[in-house]
Design a protein around this motif. Structure first.
Motif, mmCIF file in Angstrom:
data_model
loop_
_atom_site.group_PDB
_atom_site.id
_atom_site.type_symbol
_atom_site.label_atom_id
_atom_site.label_comp_id
_atom_site.label_asym_id
_atom_site.label_seq_id
_atom_site.Cartn_x
_atom_site.Cartn_y
_atom_site.Cartn_z
ATOM 1 N N ALA A 117 69.938 5.215 -2.818
ATOM 2 C CA ALA A 117 68.527 5.399 -2.461
ATOM 3 C C ALA A 117 68.360 5.784 -0.999
ATOM 4 O O ALA A 117 67.370 6.397 -0.631
ATOM 5 N N ARG A 141 65.001 5.390 1.764
ATOM 6 C CA ARG A 141 63.876 4.826 1.004
ATOM 7 C C ARG A 141 64.059 3.322 0.804
ATOM 8 O O ARG A 141 63.120 2.547 0.958
ATOM 9 N N ALA A 142 65.267 2.905 0.477
ATOM 10 C CA ALA A 142 65.542 1.478 0.295
ATOM 11 C C ALA A 142 65.353 0.715 1.604
ATOM 12 O O ALA A 142 64.851 -0.413 1.610
ATOM 13 N N VAL A 191 63.291 1.530 4.081
ATOM 14 C CA VAL A 191 61.856 1.455 4.369
ATOM 15 C C VAL A 191 61.195 0.390 3.493
ATOM 16 O O VAL A 191 60.373 -0.397 3.970
ATOM 17 N N LEU A 192 61.546 0.357 2.214
ATOM 18 C CA LEU A 192 60.955 -0.643 1.320
ATOM 19 C C LEU A 192 61.346 -2.064 1.728
ATOM 20 O O LEU A 192 60.525 -2.979 1.675
ATOM 21 N N TYR A 218 59.347 -2.939 4.785
ATOM 22 C CA TYR A 218 57.944 -3.127 4.417
ATOM 23 C C TYR A 218 57.726 -4.512 3.811
ATOM 24 O O TYR A 218 56.713 -5.160 4.071
#
Length: 95
Positions: free
Chosen positions: A27, A30-31, A33-34, A37
């Motif tokens: 990923a 994206r992983a 950032v998630l 978050y």
């Protein structure tokens, strides 16, 4: 020496290929950032302290760096293998 050079060239190339496929399937950012978050508070604040912002930026940068594989070593193996194969080939044709 030529066989060693060609072997290093092929091994380095295959190593790079595996790293690229893993990076494409993973990923990646994206992983990261998630994950970052999810570390934020559920309630939005009107302002954040400098320590909170610095900590999140540092963690995000470190995790993003760790998410990408290091391509320098297999690239160097391929380069050295190519030089060894070329050097042996030149020396053979000169003599």
């Amino acid at each position: 020496m030529r066989k060693l050079g060609l072997t290093l060239l092929v091994v380095g190339f295959l190593w790079l290929l595996v790293l690229q496929v893993q990076a494409a399937l993973h990923a990646g950012v994206r992983a990261v950032v998630l994950t970052q978050y999810k570390q934020l508070d559920a309630e939005a604040k009107p302002s954040y302290s400098r320590q909170e912002v610095d900590g999140l930026i540092r963690n995000t940068a470190r995790d993003a760096f760790d998410a990408h594989p290091l391509f320098a070593l297999p690239g160097a193996v391929s380069f050295i293998g190519g030089l060894l194969a070329l050097k042996r080939q030149r020396g053979k044709s000169a003599g």
